[in-house]
Design an enzyme around this catalytic site. Structure first.
Site, PDB file in Angstrom:
ATOM      1  N   HIS A   1      29.505   9.437  15.719  1.00  0.00           N
ATOM      2  CA  HIS A   1      30.081   8.871  16.942  1.00  0.00           C
ATOM      3  C   HIS A   1      29.196   7.730  17.443  1.00  0.00           C
ATOM      4  O   HIS A   1      29.690   6.758  18.008  1.00  0.00           O
ATOM      5  CB  HIS A   1      30.222   9.950  18.028  1.00  0.00           C
ATOM      6  CG  HIS A   1      31.427  10.814  17.824  1.00  0.00           C
ATOM      7  ND1 HIS A   1      32.386  10.991  18.782  1.00  0.00           N
ATOM      8  CD2 HIS A   1      31.831  11.533  16.759  1.00  0.00           C
ATOM      9  CE1 HIS A   1      33.336  11.797  18.324  1.00  0.00           C
ATOM     10  NE2 HIS A   1      33.006  12.144  17.089  1.00  0.00           N
TER      11      HIS A   1
ATOM     12  N   ASP B   1      32.208   7.838  25.130  1.00  0.00           N
ATOM     13  CA  ASP B   1      32.771   8.675  24.066  1.00  0.00           C
ATOM     14  C   ASP B   1      33.765   9.685  24.649  1.00  0.00           C
ATOM     15  O   ASP B   1      33.649  10.104  25.804  1.00  0.00           O
ATOM     16  CB  ASP B   1      31.635   9.423  23.363  1.00  0.00           C
ATOM     17  CG  ASP B   1      32.091  10.052  22.069  1.00  0.00           C
ATOM     18  OD1 ASP B   1      31.870   9.435  21.012  1.00  0.00           O
ATOM     19  OD2 ASP B   1      32.696  11.151  22.104  1.00  0.00           O
TER      20      ASP B   1
END
Ligand code: UDP
Length: 498
Positions: free
Chosen positions: A25, A128
């Site tokens: 990520h 995120d």
């Protein structure tokens, strides 16, 4: 390749990027942050010290190029949650019993991050998906939040389909096939192949619900994807979610234009120099190989295999007759496995058949070497995008997360991969019960490397996509236009606020 210059007459946007604490990520979101800086946006990336070592090299390079980008370090509360210093991410080195403590550490950091937003007063934030609370904070503080998805549009659409229609509950067995309802293609799966939290509700199911709600409350979402790669799912996802979304990929291609960027990616400065000598060895070997002859075998940043599986892979590679680079990780405390791998490494190095790279490999550099002829991969989304980018087919071996959905895109929709036949989803930090046999791995490799007409057609398709990928990030390309459009909208919001 495109370099966008800043327009001095327009207001400069100030942004904060907040990546989650896991390599796959962090890497694409940091690449995305670097793209915004390339487009004249002022960028602050918020991260903890240990996690920032993965990308600080790239930020230093960009900064030296005159881009307005920096890292703001926050201290991970290791002592408060009872973790050893340095364990502050969800990675292959995080023992399973420690993962709840990493979550707890993240939770404790929330007020500090919120007050950082207040102090820095950005014009927008990109956070995120695993920070759903930032949607409410952004609303409270009066700036837009954009959510970063680490997955593909197809995977997100597939999850939505299973949540809405629960086709897996109508099956009599875990291995019976069902079609994912409401999607642009007839994609078949089994109950065993979908993530456990979709099979039956658990804590993660709740978290995913919260994430979805937060997406609807956000200004929009961004993906490391590009329109031509999964256009039907791109359109489908936006329609079913009713939200704005922008594909800005392939971010790795766009953000890492020089070899220095590719080599620096994912390493700390110390690791990079430690690995230099080793790298010279395999790079020289790779450069001596004929075009399209070497396999790149890697299962991402989070996976470890049990001993029995490592043995099967080793035999399959040896039996295939093809040269290979295998990125592999030891299972600490398993002497049997270490001995086996070390002997195997020695043998294949001596007979010139292959190289084992321990831990981390500069994947972007390796993939674009003309000697590489195909991947054996777990279908991690970033790797799928990177393989398309260089126009290489893949032997697909999905393991966890949304890999099985990504496999559907690669094998069934784009027809640029050969499945190894994986049957069972498992958690990233577990081994699961499935061991894929050497014959199955070997068959898939054969079809990819010596598959005759079908292989030729597959390579043609993926090469075409590679051309599309490069077009997408050039002036007038789909991702380029998305970036320009998004920045324009964000500037309008800033002006309206002022
Ligand atoms: N990666 C790398 N070297 C490695 C392993 C991974 O450079 O040895 C990079 C890879 O290029 C990709 C990311 O790390 O950008 C892995 O993300 P992906 O979604 O493919 O898989 P995951 O790590 O989530 O399983």
């Amino acid at each position: 390749m495109t370099i966008t210059m800043e327009n001095q007459n327009e207001p400069k946007l100030k942004s904060i990027f907040l990546p989650f604490l896991s390599t796959s990520h962090i890497i694409p979101l940091v690449d995305m942050a670097r793209l915004f800086a390339l487009h004249g946006v002022d960028v602050t990336i918020v991260s903890t010290k240990h996690n920032s070592t993965i990308f600080q090299n790239s930020i230093d390079l960009d900064s030296s190029r005159g881009r307005s980008i920096r890292t703001h370090i926050i201290e991970f509360p290791a002592a408060k949650v009872g973790l050893p210093v340095g364990i502050e991410s969800f990675s292959v080195n995080t023992p399973k019993e420690m993962t709840p403590k990493v979550y707890m550490g993240l939770f404790l950091l929330q007020p500090e991050i919120e007050s950082l937003f207040e102090t820095l007063q950005p014009d927008f934030i990109v956070t995120d998906m695993f920070f759903p609370w930032t949607a409410d904070v952004a609303t409270k503080l009066g700036f837009p939040r954009i959510m970063f998805h680490g997955a593909s549009y197809l995977a997100r659409s597939a999850v939505h389909s299973v949540e809405l229609f629960t086709p897996h509950l109508k099956m009599e067995s875990d291995t019976e096939k069902f079609v994912l309802p409401g999607l642009p293609d007839e994609l078949e799966m089994t109950r065993l192949q979908i993530p456990d939290w979709l099979r039956s509700p658990n804590q993660y199911t709740e978290l995913m619900k919260i994430i979805k709600e937060s997406e609807r409350k956000s200004f929009g979402s961004v993906f490391n994807s590009f329109y031509e790669l999964e256009s039907d799912y791109y359109d489908h996802y936006k329609k079913v979610m009713g939200t704005k979304s922008w594909g800005l990929g392939p971010v790795s291609l766009w953000a890492n234009q020089d070899d220095s960027d590719k080599a620096a990616r994912g390493y700390s400065k110390e690791e990079e120099s430690e690995k230099k000598e080793e790298q010279e060895g395999w790079l020289k070997w790779l450069n001596s190989k004929t075009e399209c002859s070497v396999l790149y075998v890697s299962f991402g940043s989070m996976n470890k295999f049990p001993y029995e599986q490592l043995v099967e892979i080793a035999h399959a590679l040896e039996d295939s007759g093809h040269d290979f680079i295998w990125v592999v990780r030891k299972n600490e405390g398993n002497g049997e496995s270490d001995d086996f791998l070390e002997e195997f490494e020695k043998k294949v190095k001596e007979n010139g058949k292959g190289y084992l790279i321990w831990g981390w490999a500069p994947q972007l550099l390796i993939l674009e070497n003309p000697a590489i002829g195909g991947l054996v991969s777990h279908c991690g989304w970033n790797t799928v995008v990177e393989s398309v980018n260089v126009g290489l087919p893949t032997v697909t071996w999905p393991l966890f997360a949304e890999h099985f959905f990504n496999e559907k895109l690669v094998v069934d929709v784009l027809k640029i991969g050969v499945p190894v036949g994986a049957k069972e989803w498992r958690n990233w930090n577990e081994f699961g019960s499935e061991v894929v046999k050497r014959e199955e791995i070997g068959n898939a490799i054969r079809l990819m490397m010596e598959g005759g007409e079908e292989e030729v057609a597959m390579r043609k398709r993926v090469k075409k996509l590679s051309v599309e990928a490069k077009k997408a990030v050039q002036v007038g390309g789909s991702s380029y236009n998305n970036m320009v459009e998004l920045i324009k909208e964000l500037k309008e919001i800033k002006l309206a606020r002022v």
